[in-house]
Scaffold this active site. Structure first.
Site, mmCIF file in Angstrom:
data_model
loop_
_atom_site.group_PDB
_atom_site.id
_atom_site.type_symbol
_atom_site.label_atom_id
_atom_site.label_comp_id
_atom_site.label_asym_id
_atom_site.label_seq_id
_atom_site.Cartn_x
_atom_site.Cartn_y
_atom_site.Cartn_z
ATOM 1 N N GLU A 29 -11.614 24.929 -21.616
ATOM 2 C CA GLU A 29 -10.162 24.854 -21.618
ATOM 3 C C GLU A 29 -9.625 26.128 -22.260
ATOM 4 O O GLU A 29 -10.397 26.997 -22.622
ATOM 5 C CB GLU A 29 -9.674 23.576 -22.302
ATOM 6 C CG GLU A 29 -10.187 23.366 -23.697
ATOM 7 C CD GLU A 29 -9.516 24.250 -24.720
ATOM 8 O OE1 GLU A 29 -8.276 24.244 -24.796
ATOM 9 O OE2 GLU A 29 -10.218 24.948 -25.442
ATOM 10 N N MET A 30 -8.316 26.241 -22.404
ATOM 11 C CA MET A 30 -7.762 27.524 -22.800
ATOM 12 C C MET A 30 -6.981 27.537 -24.121
ATOM 13 O O MET A 30 -6.541 28.601 -24.522
ATOM 14 C CB MET A 30 -6.860 28.042 -21.681
ATOM 15 C CG MET A 30 -7.604 28.217 -20.366
ATOM 16 S SD MET A 30 -6.551 28.663 -19.006
ATOM 17 C CE MET A 30 -6.563 30.431 -19.143
ATOM 18 N N GLU A 31 -6.787 26.406 -24.783
ATOM 19 C CA GLU A 31 -5.910 26.409 -25.945
ATOM 20 C C GLU A 31 -6.465 25.809 -27.230
ATOM 21 O O GLU A 31 -5.916 26.053 -28.306
ATOM 22 C CB GLU A 31 -4.601 25.658 -25.632
ATOM 23 C CG GLU A 31 -3.728 26.308 -24.597
ATOM 24 C CD GLU A 31 -4.012 25.804 -23.186
ATOM 25 O OE1 GLU A 31 -4.699 24.774 -23.046
ATOM 26 O OE2 GLU A 31 -3.561 26.447 -22.236
ATOM 27 N N SER B 130 -10.058 17.892 -15.036
ATOM 28 C CA SER B 130 -9.519 17.916 -13.677
ATOM 29 C C SER B 130 -10.442 18.617 -12.682
ATOM 30 O O SER B 130 -10.380 18.340 -11.494
ATOM 31 C CB SER B 130 -8.153 18.607 -13.665
ATOM 32 O OG SER B 130 -8.279 19.952 -14.096
ATOM 33 N N ASP B 131 -11.273 19.527 -13.157
ATOM 34 C CA ASP B 131 -12.141 20.308 -12.271
ATOM 35 C C ASP B 131 -13.555 20.319 -12.839
ATOM 36 O O ASP B 131 -13.733 20.498 -14.046
ATOM 37 C CB ASP B 131 -11.658 21.762 -12.193
ATOM 38 C CG ASP B 131 -10.240 21.890 -11.706
ATOM 39 O OD1 ASP B 131 -10.055 22.406 -10.607
ATOM 40 O OD2 ASP B 131 -9.308 21.477 -12.433
#
Length: 111
Positions: A55-57, A79-80
């Site tokens: 993830e990114m955060e 989700s992916d």
């Protein structure tokens, strides 16, 4: 420093998820600005390290919370799938991520 979730928030979220019969996992995330990495070897290497998702955060969230003397918890819905290429549709994301949002709101109310 290893950026991590606040244990009280995590324990509360897991307890609420148990009460509601929600399926969940607790574990390590890999925070990266390269979410869509095309190299499957990277994903496999992360999997070997026990990483559950990319993830990114979360790392920034945890570090900023620590700096400010606050608590933080990232609650993620997948989700992916980076190895199989499976993806949820926009409609599935719209309709099925509600449980995660309700869980997060309940944690905020209880803690």
């Amino acid at each position: 420093m290893a950026p991590i979730a606040d244990f009280t928030l995590l324990r509360t979220a897991a307890g609420i998820a148990d009460e509601r019969g929600l399926r969940y996992q607790v574990g390590n995330l890999f925070s990266s600005d390269a979410f869509y990495n095309d190299d499957p070897n990277t994903s496999r290497a992360l999997q070997k390290l026990g990483v559950l998702a990319v993830e990114m955060e979360a790392a920034a969230l945890y570090l900023n919370a620590a700096r400010a003397g606050k608590r933080a918890l990232a609650i993620c819905t997948i989700s992916d799938h980076l190895l199989t290429g499976e993806e949820t549709t926009a409609e599935e994301r719209q309709n099925t991520f509600r449980e995660m949002m309700e869980l997060a709101l309940e944690v905020a109310v209880r803690v």
